[in-house]
Write a protein that holds these residues in place. Structure first.
Motif, mmCIF file in Angstrom:
data_model
loop_
_atom_site.group_PDB
_atom_site.id
_atom_site.type_symbol
_atom_site.label_atom_id
_atom_site.label_comp_id
_atom_site.label_asym_id
_atom_site.label_seq_id
_atom_site.Cartn_x
_atom_site.Cartn_y
_atom_site.Cartn_z
ATOM 1 N N MET A 129 30.004 4.131 -27.258
ATOM 2 C CA MET A 129 30.547 5.315 -27.472
ATOM 3 C C MET A 129 31.207 6.243 -28.526
ATOM 4 O O MET A 129 31.255 6.814 -29.192
ATOM 5 N N ALA A 130 33.077 4.685 -28.330
ATOM 6 C CA ALA A 130 33.683 5.649 -29.146
ATOM 7 C C ALA A 130 33.311 5.319 -30.624
ATOM 8 O O ALA A 130 33.959 5.290 -31.420
ATOM 9 N N ALA A 131 32.625 4.259 -30.732
ATOM 10 C CA ALA A 131 32.658 3.501 -31.927
ATOM 11 C C ALA A 131 31.553 4.366 -32.858
ATOM 12 O O ALA A 131 31.522 4.765 -33.962
ATOM 13 N N GLY A 132 30.974 5.717 -32.051
ATOM 14 C CA GLY A 132 29.680 5.813 -32.627
ATOM 15 C C GLY A 132 30.076 7.727 -33.974
ATOM 16 O O GLY A 132 29.582 7.309 -34.721
ATOM 17 N N PRO A 133 30.917 7.953 -32.712
ATOM 18 C CA PRO A 133 31.460 9.350 -34.289
ATOM 19 C C PRO A 133 31.908 8.915 -35.467
ATOM 20 O O PRO A 133 31.927 9.370 -36.374
ATOM 21 N N PHE A 134 32.972 7.936 -35.339
ATOM 22 C CA PHE A 134 33.456 7.142 -36.196
ATOM 23 C C PHE A 134 32.926 6.987 -37.396
ATOM 24 O O PHE A 134 32.605 7.193 -38.358
ATOM 25 N N LEU A 135 31.619 5.871 -36.523
ATOM 26 C CA LEU A 135 30.788 5.363 -38.039
ATOM 27 C C LEU A 135 29.270 6.085 -37.989
ATOM 28 O O LEU A 135 29.037 5.705 -39.690
ATOM 29 N N GLY A 136 28.808 7.743 -37.067
ATOM 30 C CA GLY A 136 28.420 7.424 -38.199
ATOM 31 C C GLY A 136 28.814 8.558 -38.922
ATOM 32 O O GLY A 136 28.377 8.670 -40.388
ATOM 33 N N GLY A 137 29.923 9.082 -38.939
ATOM 34 C CA GLY A 137 30.766 9.974 -40.154
ATOM 35 C C GLY A 137 30.897 9.155 -41.471
ATOM 36 O O GLY A 137 30.711 9.480 -42.413
ATOM 37 N N LEU A 138 31.192 7.691 -40.818
ATOM 38 C CA LEU A 138 31.199 6.777 -42.031
ATOM 39 C C LEU A 138 30.517 6.709 -42.961
ATOM 40 O O LEU A 138 30.412 6.139 -44.251
ATOM 41 N N LEU A 139 29.616 6.007 -42.102
ATOM 42 C CA LEU A 139 27.885 5.651 -42.859
ATOM 43 C C LEU A 139 27.280 6.494 -43.451
ATOM 44 O O LEU A 139 27.240 7.018 -44.560
ATOM 45 N N THR A 140 27.633 7.678 -43.297
ATOM 46 C CA THR A 140 26.510 8.684 -43.507
ATOM 47 C C THR A 140 27.338 9.304 -44.488
ATOM 48 O O THR A 140 26.824 9.454 -45.972
ATOM 49 N N ASP A 141 29.163 9.895 -44.911
ATOM 50 C CA ASP A 141 29.641 10.224 -46.428
ATOM 51 C C ASP A 141 29.444 8.573 -46.988
ATOM 52 O O ASP A 141 29.800 9.420 -48.132
ATOM 53 N N THR A 142 29.492 8.006 -46.672
ATOM 54 C CA THR A 142 29.766 6.705 -48.173
ATOM 55 C C THR A 142 28.493 6.005 -48.176
ATOM 56 O O THR A 142 28.301 5.729 -49.690
ATOM 57 N N THR A 143 27.409 5.725 -47.513
ATOM 58 C CA THR A 143 26.226 4.843 -47.854
ATOM 59 C C THR A 143 24.952 5.590 -47.271
ATOM 60 O O THR A 143 23.906 5.779 -48.677
ATOM 61 N N GLY A 144 25.276 6.962 -46.635
ATOM 62 C CA GLY A 144 23.692 7.845 -46.284
ATOM 63 C C GLY A 144 23.376 7.749 -44.534
ATOM 64 O O GLY A 144 23.809 6.709 -43.749
ATOM 65 N N TRP A 145 22.650 8.888 -44.432
ATOM 66 C CA TRP A 145 22.442 8.875 -42.915
ATOM 67 C C TRP A 145 21.874 7.363 -42.129
ATOM 68 O O TRP A 145 20.872 6.745 -41.497
ATOM 69 N N ARG A 146 20.424 7.276 -43.370
ATOM 70 C CA ARG A 146 19.687 6.605 -43.025
ATOM 71 C C ARG A 146 20.587 5.386 -42.807
ATOM 72 O O ARG A 146 20.398 3.775 -41.730
ATOM 73 N N ALA A 147 21.634 5.183 -43.405
ATOM 74 C CA ALA A 147 22.395 3.444 -42.248
ATOM 75 C C ALA A 147 22.717 3.272 -40.944
ATOM 76 O O ALA A 147 22.970 2.773 -40.149
ATOM 77 N N VAL A 148 22.703 5.543 -40.391
ATOM 78 C CA VAL A 148 23.230 4.966 -39.225
ATOM 79 C C VAL A 148 21.926 4.534 -38.213
ATOM 80 O O VAL A 148 22.264 3.730 -37.379
ATOM 81 N N PHE A 149 20.205 3.990 -38.665
ATOM 82 C CA PHE A 149 19.223 3.398 -38.181
ATOM 83 C C PHE A 149 19.306 1.681 -38.066
ATOM 84 O O PHE A 149 19.055 0.980 -37.629
ATOM 85 N N TRP A 150 19.900 1.906 -39.293
ATOM 86 C CA TRP A 150 20.078 0.617 -39.973
ATOM 87 C C TRP A 150 20.987 -0.467 -38.916
ATOM 88 O O TRP A 150 20.831 -1.038 -38.597
ATOM 89 N N LEU A 151 21.821 0.424 -38.616
ATOM 90 C CA LEU A 151 22.890 -0.473 -38.342
ATOM 91 C C LEU A 151 22.381 -0.606 -36.942
ATOM 92 O O LEU A 151 23.124 -1.852 -36.476
ATOM 93 N N THR A 152 21.203 -0.326 -36.189
ATOM 94 C CA THR A 152 21.006 -1.082 -34.192
ATOM 95 C C THR A 152 19.906 -1.320 -34.099
ATOM 96 O O THR A 152 20.352 -2.098 -33.389
ATOM 97 N N ALA A 153 18.892 -1.613 -35.350
ATOM 98 C CA ALA A 153 18.701 -2.492 -35.867
ATOM 99 C C ALA A 153 18.409 -4.066 -35.259
ATOM 100 O O ALA A 153 17.846 -4.677 -34.317
ATOM 101 N N PRO A 154 19.831 -4.628 -36.211
ATOM 102 C CA PRO A 154 19.913 -6.105 -36.108
ATOM 103 C C PRO A 154 19.992 -6.426 -34.338
ATOM 104 O O PRO A 154 20.464 -7.573 -34.356
ATOM 105 N N VAL A 155 21.372 -5.654 -34.023
ATOM 106 C CA VAL A 155 21.637 -5.361 -33.042
ATOM 107 C C VAL A 155 20.302 -5.641 -31.676
ATOM 108 O O VAL A 155 20.916 -6.907 -31.001
ATOM 109 N N ALA A 156 19.850 -4.829 -31.812
ATOM 110 C CA ALA A 156 19.003 -4.573 -30.932
ATOM 111 C C ALA A 156 18.291 -6.282 -31.078
ATOM 112 O O ALA A 156 17.612 -6.626 -29.773
ATOM 113 N N ILE A 157 17.135 -6.781 -31.919
ATOM 114 C CA ILE A 157 16.728 -7.717 -32.087
ATOM 115 C C ILE A 157 17.688 -9.148 -31.811
ATOM 116 O O ILE A 157 17.115 -9.971 -31.517
#
Length: 433
Positions: A129-157
């Protein structure tokens, strides 16, 4: 961590998704709601299946499925496909989430070790919850919104690979005896009720909303009657005869309704009244999650020696008092009060929500850990849906001060009620049965 990180990070990416996929406001709303609806509606079914088929097995299915759906979201070329994969995420999350608490109950025989494991769950949930706002804003501004979903896939696997294959794989006797009538009426009733609450929060007219709520309530009534009569019910009504479990379920609803409803209200209120950006608002509110993590790491190991009753009273009382401090919040120069109060609300929530998790996971015993977790998490998710509808309406009031005062009063009352339940009579010791 993956589930909380996904939700908190995505909120800041929604405006960019709207522009990138040429989506209107209704489409963007469904990016959130398509996930919330199956998650809230299918948790009870997921918990029941876990007891029948094996908690570790269903955990792996849920984690791998969640990762696959996340990849689908990241690759979606249109808003329609994105909404569809978000719905798939919600379905697999409903299988995954109840198994987390169930695996703890089934894997740790020692009450002290079980208490430490539940507290660690709170730490990681708060960290996401704490990392979400920072990472969401950072990834969206630098890499694009799709990176938000790429972020969680390897952790779940990785989580799926790390779950011990021997942990409660056999399930319970009668694994193939499914309660078809209960599954249809219970799931259908929750789908209609949650849909009605979502549409109510969106401001949809009563001609559409009230039939949804009425049909949902009717199906839930049929579900209760069905579960009292079938030989192998998905949700035996007798579980609510356990006073500790009953209070944990009510506390879980109040927690998610109040604490998470407050975060939603403040996120809207700060942007509307203070004029901050979404990223600025997220950073102002991140102290809530930091409070959850720090309290879990430093205070919970000490308070757990006093038992879940002490944790409930201390944590909920602190959260109630800190929430009331937000009544004095004025213009944007009052941000230090906001940050401090949010930190204390998070700390109190991290204490009493851990106690609720411990009671819910242990009250019915290891054999029914999946069912207990499914019921408890269903109450929490439905509480969050109702909270977002109620606090969204309050945030939209023309009289912003009135909406603010009412919202704070409701949230403080929720925490006070939870504290009062801890005072009534003892509940099991931390991690106890």
């Amino acid at each position: 961590m993956v589930i909380t990180l996904d939700g908190s990070a995505l909120n800041l990416a929604l405006p960019t998704i709207a522009r990138g996929l040429d989506a209107d406001s209704a489409g963007i709303s469904w990016v959130v709601d398509a996930y919330t609806l199956p998650l809230a509606s299918l948790l009870l079914l997921g918990g029941s299946l876990g007891d029948r088929l094996g908690a570790a097995r269903l955990f792996r299915v849920g984690a791998v499925g969640f990762a696959g759906a996340s990849i689908g979201c990241a690759l979606s070329p249109s808003i329609g496909l994105l909404v569809s994969f978000r719905a798939a995420q919600g379905v697999f999350a409903a299988l995954l989430l109840p198994m987390v608490l169930a695996l703890v109950g089934k894997s740790f025989a020692d009450a002290g070790e079980r208490s430490k494991a539940v507290n660690l769950m709170t730490v990681f949930g708060g960290a996401g919850m704490a990392a979400g706002p920072f990472l969401g804003g950072l990834l969206t501004d630098t890499t694009g919104w799709r990176a938000v979903f790429w972020l969680t896939a390897p952790v779940a696997i990785a989580a799926a690979l790390l779950v011990a294959p021997s942990a409660s794989e056999r399930g319970t006797p009668g694994a193939l005896r499914f309660d078809t009538a209960g599954q249809v009426t219970g799931t259908g009733g929750l789908v209609l009720l949650v849909s009605g609450v979502i549409e109510l929060g969106r401001g949809t007219g009563p001609v559409f909303v009230w039939p949804l709520l009425g049909l949902g309530a009717g199906l839930m009534a049929v579900f209760v009657l069905t579960e009292r009569r079938v030989p192998h019910p998905m949700m035996p009504m007798a579980v609510f005869g356990n006073a500790a479990f009953r209070r944990a379920v009510m506390g879980g609803f109040a927690f998610q309704f109040g604490a998470y409803g407050l975060q939603f209200f403040l996120a809207v209120h700060l942007q509307r009244v203070w004029g901050v950006s979404a990223l600025q608002g997220g950073l102002l509110l991140v102290s809530f999650a930091i409070g959850v993590v720090l309290a879990s790491l430093t205070l919970n190991p000490i308070l757990s020696r006093r038992g879940t009753r002490a944790m409930t009273v201390v944590g909920a009382s602190a959260a109630a008092l800190a929430t009331l401090a937000l009544l004095f919040l004025g213009a944007e120069d009052g941000w230090p009060l906001l940050v401090l109060a949010e930190f204390l609300v998070g700390a109190g929530s991290g204490i009493y929500s851990t106690a609720l998790n411990q009671v819910a996971g242990a009250a019915l015993g290891a054999e029914a850990a999946g069912l207990a977790s499914g019921i408890y998490n269903t109450a929490r998710q439905v509480g969050q849906c109702v909270g977002i509808a109620v606090f969204g309406a309050l945030a939209a009031l023309a009289d912003t001060r009135l909406g603010h005062v009412i919202a704070i009063a409701i949230v403080a009352s929720c925490a006070a009620v939870i504290a009062a339940t801890g005072l009534r009579r003892p509940v099991p010791a931390a991690g106890g049965g």
